[in-house]
Write an enzyme that holds these catalytic residues in place. Structure first.
Site, PDB file in Angstrom:
ATOM      1  CG  ASP A   8      -1.742   1.191   1.407  1.00 46.98           C
ATOM      2  OD1 ASP A   8      -2.383   1.598   0.413  1.00 46.98           O
ATOM      3  OD2 ASP A   8      -1.750   1.761   2.512  1.00 46.98           O
ATOM      4  CG  ASP A  10      -1.682   7.608   0.699  1.00 48.04           C
ATOM      5  OD1 ASP A  10      -1.309   8.782   0.724  1.00 48.04           O
ATOM      6  OD2 ASP A  10      -2.100   7.043  -0.340  1.00 48.04           O
ATOM      7  CG  ASP A 167      -1.984   2.143   6.530  1.00 51.31           C
ATOM      8  OD1 ASP A 167      -2.266   1.912   5.325  1.00 51.31           O
ATOM      9  OD2 ASP A 167      -2.208   3.238   7.074  1.00 51.31           O
TER      10      ASP A 167
END
Length: 224
Positions: A8, A10, A167
């Site tokens: 991922d 961000d 996250d």
């Protein structure tokens, strides 16, 4: 045999929350409201405009001004998306270690292409990443598995030779739906009250520096 490690963006590779929070606070400024503390907005950075506008303005997608405000937020963000965004400490070293070990890595994000590409290039990742799949690259975004499946195909790997690091719960759900083991990046934009254990990731790390030690045993478990 080589493998593909997908990330991922961000909150996993890049700490983009300061610029996202600034754009969210600009929507408050437009309304004559005082800025919210950065700490109040950071946990929503991985949720994009939807999460940040809810946090900054209490504005849901059913609000009559949501679409207009969302467009303004995205415009403001696009104009200043590289002011404070940086790779998390330890990420540059991790990516180099992956390459030194003959492993391939790439990025799968729900961020729109026109927003993701300038930041990825600014951070020096464009030429090193094997693939960049964004939220509008395929017909579905995470938690649907299609973006991860598409990234694997573009990079020349079967999904059985891939793993994913993210996250957000959606990252773990997308990885599992695509048949990939997943690592939860607890150092990212996770609310302090979130039960990360309930995500059922194969591993959880509290810092980027811990990623290599989480990645290597999972790679050993991938099917040939």
């Amino acid at each position: 045999m080589s493998a593909l490690v997908l990330f991922d963006f961000d909150g996993t590779l890049a700490d983009t929350a300061p610029d996202l929070a600034a754009a969210a606070n600009r929507q408050r400024t437009h309304r004559g409201l005082a800025d919210l503390p950065y700490e109040a907005l950071r946990p929503y950075a991985s949720q994009g405009a939807r999460g940040l506008l809810r946090a900054a303005l209490g504005m849901g997608t059913d609000h009559p001004e949501y679409d207009t405000t969302r467009l303004q937020f995205l415009t403001d963000y696009a104009q200043a998306s590289t002011q404070q965004s940086r790779l998390f400490p330890g990420i540059a070293e991790l990516l180099q270690q992956l390459q030194d070990e003959g492993l391939t890595w790439g990025i799968v994000t729900n961020k729109a292409t026109h927003l993701a590409e300038p930041i990825v290039e600014f951070l020096g990742l464009s030429e090193r990443s094997a693939v960049l799949v964004c939220g509008d690259t395929t017909a579905h975004a995470k938690p649907h598995p299609l973006p991860l499946q598409h990234a694997a195909r573009l990079a020349g790997f079967g999904t059985h030779r891939c793993l994913y690091v993210g996250d957000d719960l959606r990252d773990i759900q997308a990885a599992h739906a695509a048949g990939m083991p997943a690592i939860a990046a607890a150092y990212g934009y996770v609310d302090k009250d979130e039960d990360i254990g309930a995500w059922r990731a194969e591993a959880t790390v509290d810092s980027p520096q811990a990623l290599w030690d989480a990645i290597t045993p999972l790679l050993a478990r991938l099917r040939p």
